[in-house]
Every structure is written in C-alpha cells, then in structure tokens.
Design an enzyme around this catalytic site. Sequence first.
Site, PDB file in Angstrom:
ATOM      1  N   GLN A 121      -5.179  -2.052  -9.245  1.00  0.00           N
ATOM      2  CA  GLN A 121      -4.246  -1.331  -8.377  1.00  0.00           C
ATOM      3  C   GLN A 121      -4.775  -1.307  -6.949  1.00  0.00           C
ATOM      4  O   GLN A 121      -5.833  -0.745  -6.686  1.00  0.00           O
ATOM      5  CB  GLN A 121      -4.034   0.097  -8.877  1.00  0.00           C
ATOM      6  CG  GLN A 121      -2.968   0.865  -8.099  1.00  0.00           C
ATOM      7  CD  GLN A 121      -2.794   2.282  -8.603  1.00  0.00           C
ATOM      8  OE1 GLN A 121      -3.516   3.182  -8.185  1.00  0.00           O
ATOM      9  NE2 GLN A 121      -1.848   2.481  -9.512  1.00  0.00           N
ATOM     10  N   GLY A 122      -4.038  -1.896  -6.020  1.00  0.00           N
ATOM     11  CA  GLY A 122      -4.402  -1.932  -4.607  1.00  0.00           C
ATOM     12  C   GLY A 122      -3.525  -0.999  -3.802  1.00  0.00           C
ATOM     13  O   GLY A 122      -2.651  -1.458  -3.057  1.00  0.00           O
ATOM     14  N   SER A 124      -4.883   2.682  -2.524  1.00  0.00           N
ATOM     15  CA  SER A 124      -5.679   3.456  -1.576  1.00  0.00           C
ATOM     16  C   SER A 124      -6.383   2.560  -0.562  1.00  0.00           C
ATOM     17  O   SER A 124      -6.771   1.421  -0.865  1.00  0.00           O
ATOM     18  CB  SER A 124      -6.724   4.294  -2.313  1.00  0.00           C
ATOM     19  OG  SER A 124      -6.113   5.246  -3.151  1.00  0.00           O
ATOM     20  N   SER A 156      -9.517  -0.229  -9.071  1.00  0.00           N
ATOM     21  CA  SER A 156     -10.088  -0.261 -10.415  1.00  0.00           C
ATOM     22  C   SER A 156     -10.100  -1.662 -10.990  1.00  0.00           C
ATOM     23  O   SER A 156      -9.074  -2.341 -11.013  1.00  0.00           O
ATOM     24  CB  SER A 156      -9.287   0.666 -11.348  1.00  0.00           C
ATOM     25  OG  SER A 156      -9.260   1.972 -10.854  1.00  0.00           O
ATOM     26  N   GLU A 239       1.689   6.753 -13.927  1.00  0.00           N
ATOM     27  CA  GLU A 239       0.259   7.037 -13.856  1.00  0.00           C
ATOM     28  C   GLU A 239      -0.026   8.504 -14.128  1.00  0.00           C
ATOM     29  O   GLU A 239      -0.984   8.849 -14.826  1.00  0.00           O
ATOM     30  CB  GLU A 239      -0.261   6.642 -12.469  1.00  0.00           C
ATOM     31  CG  GLU A 239      -1.758   6.830 -12.301  1.00  0.00           C
ATOM     32  CD  GLU A 239      -2.264   6.341 -10.959  1.00  0.00           C
ATOM     33  OE1 GLU A 239      -3.460   6.046 -10.850  1.00  0.00           O
ATOM     34  OE2 GLU A 239      -1.456   6.248 -10.009  1.00  0.00           O
TER      35      GLU A 239
END
Length: 376
Positions: A121-122, A124, A156, A239
């Site tokens: 997941q990109g 933040s 992550s 999420e």
Amino acid sequence: MDLSDTPSDAEFRARLREWLGKVLPTLPPPPPPDDWPGRRAHDLGWQRTLYDAGYADVHWAASPAVRMIFLEETERAGAPYVGANFVGLLHAGPTIAAEGTTAQRERWLPPILRGEEVWCQGFSEPGAGSDLASLRTRAWRDGDDYVVSGSKIWTSHAEVADWCELLVRTDPAAPRHRGITWLALRMDAPGVTVRPLRTLAGSAEFAEVFLDDVRVPAAHRVGEENDGWRVTMVTLSFERGTAFVGEVVACRRVLGELAREARRNGRWDDPVLRRRLGLLDAEFRALWRLTQWNVSAAAAGGVPGPGGSVFKLRYSHARQELYDAAAEVLGDDALDLDRPWVLDRLSSLSYTIAAGTSQIQRTIVAERILGLPRGR
C-alpha cells in the site's frame, strides 16, 4: 440477531475444522521473522493451499456467517495468517472488486486468490500521514501513461511486493480531496526504489518507496482520474471495517493464555489483575459482536460503512490494554524479548496510528455517525 450456526453453517464449520486438522500438520514451519523472501513464499504457499481446497475467496465471496466461521476456526487452529498477502486480500483486492473494470478484475483478482502476487500500500508520505489528503506524490498524463514522481513511507511489504495500490496527485490546482487518483503500480517498474525501515520491534515489514519518473499505464487507474479520494475511502473502509477480524479472535486466544499463565505464576491471586482480565474479556466479546455486525453490513452494501471506524478506534486501544496486561502478568520477564507477548506489546503501540490514527477515527465517528459539525 440470531448469532448461532444454521445447519449449513455448522456443516461448514465441521468440514473446515476437519480439513485444518489434516492439513496443518503437513505445513512447513514458518521462516524467521526477518526473512521476508521466505515469509513471502510461506504466505503465498498457504494462500495456494486455501485456493486448492476451495477456501481462497472466503474473504470476498462468502456469506458473513461463513466468513466469521472461517476466521474463528483458522485462528483457533493456529493456521497461518494472511501475512504478506494482507494488502492484496483485504485492501486492494476488495477495492478492485468494487471499483475496477471487468478487465482489471480479471487481471488482478485471480493471481491474488491463487497466491501468485503480493500487493503493498503506497498511501502515506513523509508529510502526509494522518492528513492523507495533503499527499504530494505527483502524476501527470503523458500519452497512454502517467508519469509519477515522489515518495511514500510505511509501505507494508514493499520489498517483496509485485504491485502497489498507489495514491497520486493528478490535479494540484484542485481542492485537496479532488485532485487524487488511485493507480496500480508494478514494483519492478524502472524508477522505483525501495528502502526497508526497521521498527521498534526489530522487524522490517515497512519500507520507504521512492518514485523517479515512473511510468504507469493509464489502464492501471482504478476509478476515474481525480476521483481517487472516493476510491480511497472504499479501500480504507475495508482496512478499518473488516481487515482486523482475525486479530480479534487472536486477542481472545491470547487473553485465555494470559489467564493460564497468571494462574501458573501466582499472579492470579491479585484481584486487580483478575478484574482487568475480566474487563478485557468483556471488551473483546463486544468487539467480536461489532465485527459480526460490520461484516454483515459490508455484505449488505458491498463496502463497510463508517462503523468500521468505531471498531478500529476501540480495537486499537483494547489491543494495547491487552498487552499492557500481559506485561503485568509477566512481571520482570516483560523485558525479555524472547518471552511470548513482549514483541506483540511493542507492535501494539503502532495500532493507534496505523490505518488511520485514533484522532482521525474520532473525527469520522463525530461527523459521519453522530452528525456533529466540522471543526473550523
């Protein structure tokens, strides 16, 4: 609400329990925590085992009751968690299923279910964590591609991922929430650099990702250009609303283990500790019921609602309270990193930040559930 098993649910539970009893003893042991290529292979292997047995799509296609039974039974049996697959199975996959085109669903969903591809997941960035809408990673259209430059942080499993669900700013002149686009990025694309980050617990499941004029096909855009914030809310709903389901079962199991350890080492004689463990038991029972409600609501509407923020807010703090209680049970051994629950206590500190800080969750609850006015 009747929360007991129907005859068909009971049959599924018995069949799953029997299958787990046969297959789990045949699995190889998990690799060391810092061996991420090995953990990727291990987690993909488990997902393939689920796929071959017909259980791979339980997170997406099963009824709420069946899904909850699956999570209960796999956790109680000590089955592997989704691990490196969690972004694909619990975030990106459900988002693509809800928002992607037919071609995108056909391309990306089967490899996730078969245990062939890992997603990260990109979202933040160094200057856009809790305030995600302030992200600055830029993308501009060049023919059939977007050209992306910027950086992400706390990504992550980036070092072992094949794909990244990536948020970019495609219209810097638009209001903050309206100029964002959701892209699927290949992690081996030219211009992508990954630098692992080491956490307080000593693990390296997060990374910085640097993007230097990376080309992403426009066909890999999920949703419309500049409509990425709405698509992101779908991702974050999964999420916060359903991705932590298995962890509630795990926490209830840990609570039982703590009670047994307290009886063994004599700390059970402390009435204050017994009361604390009793309150936690009630807390996690309530969270489990809320989880059932959230999963049922998601099945009815396709996407979890803001009730997921209620769950995420309370679960984050309950998890920290659980492992604080574990430290009380362990006494001086709570400083021994080789003892059970010690590393879990360190990792629990991140839960009030990850997947949206507790402050953000309180704002969502206030505005979207209670209908309170926005702050000025």
